[in-house]
Design a protein around this motif. Sequence first.
Motif, mmCIF file in Angstrom:
data_model
loop_
_atom_site.group_PDB
_atom_site.id
_atom_site.type_symbol
_atom_site.label_atom_id
_atom_site.label_comp_id
_atom_site.label_asym_id
_atom_site.label_seq_id
_atom_site.Cartn_x
_atom_site.Cartn_y
_atom_site.Cartn_z
ATOM 1 N N MET A 121 0.837 -1.205 0.000
ATOM 2 C CA MET A 121 0.000 0.000 0.000
ATOM 3 C C MET A 121 0.872 1.255 0.000
ATOM 4 O O MET A 121 0.570 2.230 -0.694
ATOM 5 N N LEU A 122 1.966 1.226 0.753
ATOM 6 C CA LEU A 122 2.898 2.361 0.764
ATOM 7 C C LEU A 122 3.510 2.557 -0.616
ATOM 8 O O LEU A 122 3.597 3.684 -1.113
ATOM 9 N N LEU A 123 3.890 1.484 -1.268
ATOM 10 C CA LEU A 123 4.466 1.564 -2.609
ATOM 11 C C LEU A 123 3.477 2.176 -3.605
ATOM 12 O O LEU A 123 3.825 3.092 -4.359
ATOM 13 N N VAL A 124 2.248 1.708 -3.589
ATOM 14 C CA VAL A 124 1.228 2.238 -4.504
ATOM 15 C C VAL A 124 0.968 3.715 -4.208
ATOM 16 O O VAL A 124 0.864 4.542 -5.129
ATOM 17 N N ALA A 125 0.893 4.063 -2.928
ATOM 18 C CA ALA A 125 0.648 5.463 -2.554
ATOM 19 C C ALA A 125 1.780 6.365 -3.047
ATOM 20 O O ALA A 125 1.523 7.461 -3.571
ATOM 21 N N ARG A 126 3.015 5.936 -2.916
ATOM 22 C CA ARG A 126 4.146 6.758 -3.368
ATOM 23 C C ARG A 126 4.186 6.842 -4.895
ATOM 24 O O ARG A 126 4.573 7.877 -5.446
ATOM 25 N N LEU A 127 3.802 5.784 -5.581
ATOM 26 C CA LEU A 127 3.724 5.854 -7.048
ATOM 27 C C LEU A 127 2.669 6.867 -7.481
ATOM 28 O O LEU A 127 2.901 7.676 -8.377
ATOM 29 N N VAL A 128 1.517 6.833 -6.831
ATOM 30 C CA VAL A 128 0.447 7.790 -7.138
ATOM 31 C C VAL A 128 0.928 9.212 -6.867
ATOM 32 O O VAL A 128 0.742 10.118 -7.682
ATOM 33 N N GLN A 129 1.564 9.415 -5.710
ATOM 34 C CA GLN A 129 2.078 10.749 -5.382
ATOM 35 C C GLN A 129 3.140 11.192 -6.376
ATOM 36 O O GLN A 129 3.160 12.345 -6.791
ATOM 37 N N GLY A 130 4.047 10.298 -6.742
ATOM 38 C CA GLY A 130 5.101 10.651 -7.690
ATOM 39 C C GLY A 130 4.533 11.071 -9.039
ATOM 40 O O GLY A 130 4.962 12.068 -9.618
ATOM 41 N N LEU A 131 3.571 10.302 -9.541
ATOM 42 C CA LEU A 131 2.921 10.669 -10.802
ATOM 43 C C LEU A 131 2.243 12.032 -10.679
ATOM 44 O O LEU A 131 2.396 12.895 -11.542
ATOM 45 N N ALA A 132 1.495 12.211 -9.590
ATOM 46 C CA ALA A 132 0.756 13.462 -9.402
ATOM 47 C C ALA A 132 1.694 14.655 -9.258
ATOM 48 O O ALA A 132 1.482 15.701 -9.872
ATOM 49 N N HIS A 133 2.727 14.504 -8.466
ATOM 50 C CA HIS A 133 3.648 15.625 -8.264
ATOM 51 C C HIS A 133 4.454 15.922 -9.520
ATOM 52 O O HIS A 133 4.816 17.074 -9.771
ATOM 53 N N GLY A 134 4.719 14.895 -10.294
ATOM 54 C CA GLY A 134 5.398 15.115 -11.570
ATOM 55 C C GLY A 134 4.553 15.929 -12.537
ATOM 56 O O GLY A 134 5.068 16.626 -13.408
ATOM 57 N N GLY A 135 3.255 15.854 -12.392
ATOM 58 C CA GLY A 135 2.365 16.650 -13.226
ATOM 59 C C GLY A 135 2.061 18.007 -12.644
ATOM 60 O O GLY A 135 1.855 18.984 -13.367
#
Length: 184
Positions: A121-135
């Motif tokens: 769950m932590l991994l998925v959350a950080r992937l979502v955050q990384g994608l979002a912050h990259g945008g």
Amino acid sequence: MTATINARHEGKVSTRRTIVGTGIGNAVEWYDWAIYATFTPFIASQLFSKSDPASAVLSTLAIFAVGFVARPFGGFLFGWIGDRVGRKASMTLAVGLASLGSLMIGIAPTFASVGAWASLMLLVARLVQGLAHGGELPSSQTYLSEMAPREHRGFWATLIYTSGTVGILFGTLLGAVLNMALTT
């Protein structure tokens, strides 16, 4: 004449709102990243196996890095959305996804209760955050540049980095204060 003065005043208010709103959003983004880095040992102890604390910390830091690896993909994805649908929609979606990632981390169950699912769950959350912050970062910087008066575009574009540094500073200071104030 009164209409001209009112229009100028409204323009200045709009300008301030743009700068402040974009700056606050960016500061919160970097605050979140600083909090994660600062509290890595605590996150590791809750979302990874306690049998090997060093491995848990390294795993937590690896997941931190995954968020940065996802950022260029987020820039591409949200840049595409911004070009097709509009920058406002792109930024709104990016902020919403970043918030979702933070919520996922906040409500993640512990390793003791669900095992490796907590780490996943932590991994998925950080992937979502990384994608979002990259945008979010390129969109907000572009938005500031587009909204800036012609003679101040360079200055306005750099404000995004200033606000990010403020967010990192507050996140790190919070970690230091809590570390000194709270018991083990």
